[in-house]
Motif scaffolding. Structure first.
Motif, PDB file in Angstrom:
ATOM      1  N   PRO A 130       0.743  -1.215  -0.040  1.00 36.63           N
ATOM      2  CA  PRO A 130       0.082   0.002   0.177  1.00 36.63           C
ATOM      3  C   PRO A 130       0.889   1.494  -0.027  1.00 36.63           C
ATOM      4  O   PRO A 130       0.546   2.135  -0.651  1.00 36.63           O
ATOM      5  CB  PRO A 130      -0.814  -0.029   1.419  1.00 36.63           C
ATOM      6  N   GLU A 131       1.928   1.245   0.856  1.00 36.41           N
ATOM      7  CA  GLU A 131       2.692   2.423   0.775  1.00 36.41           C
ATOM      8  C   GLU A 131       3.418   2.775  -0.513  1.00 36.41           C
ATOM      9  O   GLU A 131       3.432   4.042  -0.878  1.00 36.41           O
ATOM     10  CB  GLU A 131       3.896   2.396   1.883  1.00 36.41           C
ATOM     11  N   VAL A 132       3.804   1.769  -1.395  1.00 38.01           N
ATOM     12  CA  VAL A 132       4.476   1.787  -2.637  1.00 38.01           C
ATOM     13  C   VAL A 132       3.354   2.588  -3.712  1.00 38.01           C
ATOM     14  O   VAL A 132       3.684   3.140  -4.308  1.00 38.01           O
ATOM     15  CB  VAL A 132       4.830   0.759  -3.194  1.00 38.01           C
ATOM     16  N   GLU A 133       1.950   1.913  -3.555  1.00 42.21           N
ATOM     17  CA  GLU A 133       1.093   2.516  -4.376  1.00 42.21           C
ATOM     18  C   GLU A 133       0.863   3.846  -4.124  1.00 42.21           C
ATOM     19  O   GLU A 133       0.479   4.657  -5.052  1.00 42.21           O
ATOM     20  CB  GLU A 133      -0.267   1.871  -4.003  1.00 42.21           C
TER      21      GLU A 133
ATOM     22  N   ASN B 172       2.650   7.953 -16.449  1.00 44.51           N
ATOM     23  CA  ASN B 172       2.067   6.694 -15.635  1.00 44.51           C
ATOM     24  C   ASN B 172       3.193   5.473 -15.797  1.00 44.51           C
ATOM     25  O   ASN B 172       3.202   4.927 -15.164  1.00 44.51           O
ATOM     26  CB  ASN B 172       0.666   6.468 -16.420  1.00 44.51           C
ATOM     27  N   SER B 173       3.625   5.516 -17.072  1.00 49.31           N
ATOM     28  CA  SER B 173       4.734   4.557 -17.309  1.00 49.31           C
ATOM     29  C   SER B 173       5.690   4.533 -16.669  1.00 49.31           C
ATOM     30  O   SER B 173       6.362   3.716 -16.130  1.00 49.31           O
ATOM     31  CB  SER B 173       4.962   4.652 -18.952  1.00 49.31           C
ATOM     32  N   ALA B 174       6.362   5.793 -16.484  1.00 47.81           N
ATOM     33  CA  ALA B 174       7.536   6.111 -15.539  1.00 47.81           C
ATOM     34  C   ALA B 174       7.385   5.961 -14.198  1.00 47.81           C
ATOM     35  O   ALA B 174       8.313   5.475 -13.493  1.00 47.81           O
ATOM     36  CB  ALA B 174       8.002   7.635 -15.929  1.00 47.81           C
ATOM     37  N   CYS B 175       6.115   5.994 -13.695  1.00 44.45           N
ATOM     38  CA  CYS B 175       6.008   5.986 -12.240  1.00 44.45           C
ATOM     39  C   CYS B 175       5.304   4.552 -11.711  1.00 44.45           C
ATOM     40  O   CYS B 175       5.051   4.418 -10.733  1.00 44.45           O
ATOM     41  CB  CYS B 175       4.914   7.187 -11.846  1.00 44.45           C
ATOM     42  N   GLY B 176       5.352   3.731 -12.617  1.00 44.40           N
ATOM     43  CA  GLY B 176       5.067   2.363 -12.262  1.00 44.40           C
ATOM     44  C   GLY B 176       3.673   1.905 -12.213  1.00 44.40           C
ATOM     45  O   GLY B 176       3.063   1.072 -11.596  1.00 44.40           O
ATOM     46  N   PHE B 177       2.787   2.924 -13.342  1.00 42.10           N
ATOM     47  CA  PHE B 177       1.417   2.630 -13.506  1.00 42.10           C
ATOM     48  C   PHE B 177       0.549   2.806 -12.335  1.00 42.10           C
ATOM     49  O   PHE B 177      -0.262   1.789 -11.858  1.00 42.10           O
ATOM     50  CB  PHE B 177       1.056   1.221 -14.038  1.00 42.10           C
ATOM     51  N   PRO B 178       0.629   4.014 -11.733  1.00 42.76           N
ATOM     52  CA  PRO B 178      -0.582   4.125 -10.850  1.00 42.76           C
ATOM     53  C   PRO B 178      -1.956   4.095 -11.164  1.00 42.76           C
ATOM     54  O   PRO B 178      -3.192   3.863 -10.505  1.00 42.76           O
ATOM     55  CB  PRO B 178      -0.046   5.523 -10.106  1.00 42.76           C
TER      56      PRO B 178
END
Length: 801
Positions: free
Chosen positions: A656-659, A756-762
């Motif tokens: 959750p923290e990573v999200e 979105n791609s750079a940030c890991g797809f939030p």
């Protein structure tokens, strides 16, 4: 930058004049075919493989976009329905489609790309002048693709369940190679290069009757008969007419010589047709040999590069093909690119396998060897079970352990464990037993209770590239072999540095500790829990090449947007948009979104000593930019509480923290990190749209309250409207400023995709697509209503709540 850089049609589309020549001079080469009948014949001849057509999507997009309105920003839901109908027509005939998109602008075509951009700028200026004068959209003769249409077409096809491939070079070579290697019934497109490649049949998208699945098939054999040459001559024929490798400017003198000596000149033909006939006549009279090609290179004004002709001919040779014009030892760089594992492993499960091979596959031989085998259809299908197991039990280890030094380490284990006396002490041992021991260590059983017979089998290729390829079943360690309780695994490589691996028992489960020392720095071990395994991993084994490789795999499968080119080449392109260069109050979209891109670059790229970042080359079209050279852009860190997370955290970590970190970093790219709680309360598409809208209001001072209300009314009223309803919407007139703002917003959506791609797809990529948040005609209606001062109730169509 993906296919978007080729937005207003691919620069050359094959050999100039050849397509028209075939239609006018070789009508017998244009054969009407029924694709249903061809599919049925394929099923009869090849009952184990379904009929497949590989689609050159970039040459089809103009045919696909048939909505009446195109200047207002795009009728995206209507377009999505058109694509679905196209797919369904082929599915009904049992035909599978594979779609290919251009993924890059190759450096050799940069000048041509710039010329097209300058020409498109002039076309768009005339378009806006027409709209300002007549207050309506012009006829189809002035048609320009809606901004970013190729990019979103790729995602649309993917959302419709289709196999889409974004190439690592221009698409025509990979399309031709795929068609040949997979025994496709044909290629669908409109590019005369497919008449040159010796591949599967070439079908015309321009002549396709979708209701009957009837089109024109262009026959290479008939073309050759009319020209008096053979299939072997076609690559040289294309080069001597001018193509991507051999420029036409170098051939004028040669053409003049051919025209004056050819018996086939016909006054009723235009000059280009006579050139084609005379060049064919010339090459029909010379021997098919390398010496003939060398002679041509000597008489042509090729400048300092005498290999142009050889390279040009070579560029048409597909994997496994040879030509008498080319010595057998000449390497085709396009083939080497195609033979990378990623170039042919398309579906998600295959991608996971090939990516896993990048991690543990070093044991099976060098990565280049694996690439070559994948390039010739050795996909290691037996690894599918292994991959499922790895994803379930190896947790993050299977995703980010990168050890380039495995081959040397593997040799040590093979010789140590081999129970055959003849193998001991030799690092070139090829016996199966030694490989089995290696796999036993690195591939644990699915559960401690399982017997070795349940362990997943492995396909294997030995390091020297000459040994057998086989499926091997791991076996238990022999008595007296190295202790599994404490086994050092050592090696050294250019990326991984030195490391040790120890395997120790921890009750009924095992704990594997991996420590590494690397040029990328060291840090405290991080425990990642799994069942029944636990791993201790040092962040030092995370070279930047790992993330480049992951971005490459996602790029090929159309899963990310633009970040592979940034990571691999530090370069990015963007084509023209429907922007009014004479509206000085609204900056070009390239400049509006540059601050956001600078933050994205800093997330992707490692800072150098002193905290500086490498500059990124931007080839973006905007008013006043002559495109003589790229803009050199400095990455800028976004303002993230606690600092910007690294790619390991953003792309690989869980929890959750990573999200929250992913989401907040995404928002920080648009200076909205303090609005996280409010935005997360919204539906994802609305949150993404509001993020974009807030950023626009901050960046463009000329935007008014009426503009804001129009955008908000758009997103609120779009939700309940079907594609049919939007198609029926009629506009009394078109406003040029509304057209401009629509294009700016669409380009903003591509910036959201990049972040979105750079940030890991939030966000799910589907939530950021235009058909979820935008419709050109509806925005025009709301824009005009808002600026005409209509009530909020009318603007929101009664949905004031």
């Amino acid at each position: 930058l993906l296919s978007d850089c080729c937005e207003f049609r691919r620069s050359a589309m094959g050999v100039k004049g050849l397509q028209g020549f075939v239609a006018r001079v070789c009508p017998d080469a244009c054969q009407t075919v029924d694709l249903r009948e061809m599919a049925e014949k394929h099923r009869t001849d090849h009952p184990d493989s379904p009929p497949v057509i590989v689609v050159d999507a970039m040459s089809c997009i103009r045919r696909w976009y048939t909505p009446e309105s195109w200047v207002c920003g795009g009728q995206w839901r209507e377009y999505l329905a058109i694509l679905e109908d196209f797919i369904n027509a082929f599915m009904a005939a049992g035909i599978k489609l594979v779609f290919y998109f251009d993924g890059v602008v190759e450096e050799k075509k940069r000048d041509e790309w710039i010329k097209r951009r300058m020409k498109n700028t002039e076309e768009i200026a005339r378009l806006f002048q027409f709209i300002k004068t007549h207050k309506k959209q012009p006829g189809r003769e002035m048609f320009v693709l809606p901004s970013a249409l190729p990019t979103f077409t790729r995602y649309a096809l993917k959302s419709l369940g289709q196999k889409t491939v974004c190439t690592l070079q221009e698409a025509d070579f990979e399309v031709a190679a795929y068609g040949l290697q997979h025994n496709c019934i044909g290629i669908l497109g409109q590019d005369s290069d497919y008449l040159i490649y010796n591949t599967c049949p070439y079908f015309s998208i321009e002549n396709l009757r979708l209701d009957r699945l009837v089109t024109v098939m262009y026959s290479r054999e008939v073309l050759c008969r009319v020209l008096g040459i053979s299939l072997t001559h076609l690559p040289l024929f294309a080069c001597l007419l001018g193509n991507d490798v051999v420029p036409e400017s170098m051939l004028e003198g040669f053409w003049h010589k051919c025209l004056t000596t050819s018996p086939h000149r016909n006054k009723s033909y235009n000059r280009r047709t006579n050139i084609l006939l005379s060049v064919a006549n010339y090459i029909s009279k010379i021997p098919c040999s390398y010496s003939s090609l060398k002679h041509l290179e000597e008489i042509l004004p090729l400048g300092s590069d005498r290999t142009l002709l050889c390279r040009g001919v070579n560029s048409y040779l597909l994997p496994g093909q040879q030509s008498p014009w080319i010595p057998p030892n000449v390497t085709n760089c396009q083939m080497l690119s195609l033979q990378q594992p990623s170039a042919l492993c398309r579906d998600k499960e295959i991608f996971q396998v090939t990516f896993f091979l990048k991690l543990i596959g070093q044991i099976m031989g060098s990565s280049s060897c694996i690439g070559q085998q994948l390039g010739t259809e050795m996909y290691f299908p037996s690894l599918l079970k292994l991959m499922r197991f790895a994803l379930a039990h190896l947790s993050n280890l299977s995703r980010f352990l990168w050890m380039d030094a495995f081959p040397a380490a593997c040799q040590w284990h093979r010789t140590a464990w081999c129970h055959q006396q003849t193998c001991r002490g030799s690092t070139q041992c090829h016996c199966r037993c030694s490989w089995q021991r290696c796999y036993t260590v690195l591939v644990p059983a699915p559960t401690p209770e399982d017997t070795p017979s349940h362990w997943p089998a492995l396909a294997h290729r030995a390091i020297d590239h000459n040994s057998f390829g086989a499926t091997i079943q791991p076996v238990p360690h022999p008595l007296g072999g190295p202790s599994v309780k404490s086994m050092p695994l050592q090696g050294q490589g250019c990326c991984a540095g030195q490391y040790q691996m120890h395997i120790t028992h921890a009750g009924n489960a095992e704990q594997r500790n991996v420590s590494a020392c690397s040029p990328y720095g060291t840090g405290p071990g991080e425990f990642i829990s799994g069942t029944p395994w636990k791993y201790s991993l040092c962040s030092a084994i995370m070279p930047s090449s790992f993330f480049e490789q992951l971005a490459k795999e996602q790029h090929i499968q159309s899963e990310n947007y633009s970040i592979f080119n940034i990571l691999s080449h530090g370069e990015i392109e963007c084509s023209n948009s429907l922007e009014d260069d004479f509206d000085t109050e609204i900056p070009g979209q390239a400049l509006i979104y540059r601050p956001a891109r600078q933050h994205i670059y800093s997330i992707l790229l490692e800072s150098e000593k002193g905290g500086t970042y490498p500059l990124v080359k931007e080839w973006f079209v905007y008013f006043g930019n002559p495109l003589k050279q790229p803009d050199l852009i400095q990455p800028v860190q976004p303002s993230v509480k606690g600092g910007t997370p690294n790619l390991k955290t953003l792309w690989l970590a869980k929890g959750p923290e990573v999200e929250k970190q992913r989401y907040s970093t995404f928002l920080a790219c648009f200076h909205l990190q303090d609005e996280m709680e409010e935005l997360q309360a919204l539906e994802a598409p609305v949150a993404g749209f509001c993020c974009l809208l807030a950023y626009l209001m901050m960046q463009v001072s000329s935007l008014s309250l009426e503009d804001l209300n129009a955008f908000l009314a758009l997103i609120l009223c779009l939700k309940g409207k079907s594609a049919a309803q939007l198609t029926g919407l009629q506009l009394a007139q078109v406003d040029s400023r509304g057209v401009h703002l629509g294009a700016v917003l669409i380009r903003g959506l591509t910036t959201l995709l990049m972040a979105n791609s750079a940030c890991g797809f939030p966000f799910r990529m589907d939530d950021l697509m235009p058909w979820a948040v935008f419709d050109g005609k509806l925005f025009q209606e709301k824009y005009q209503q808002s600026h005409q001062g209509c009530s909020m109730e009318e603007l929101l169509e009664g949905n004031v709540s």
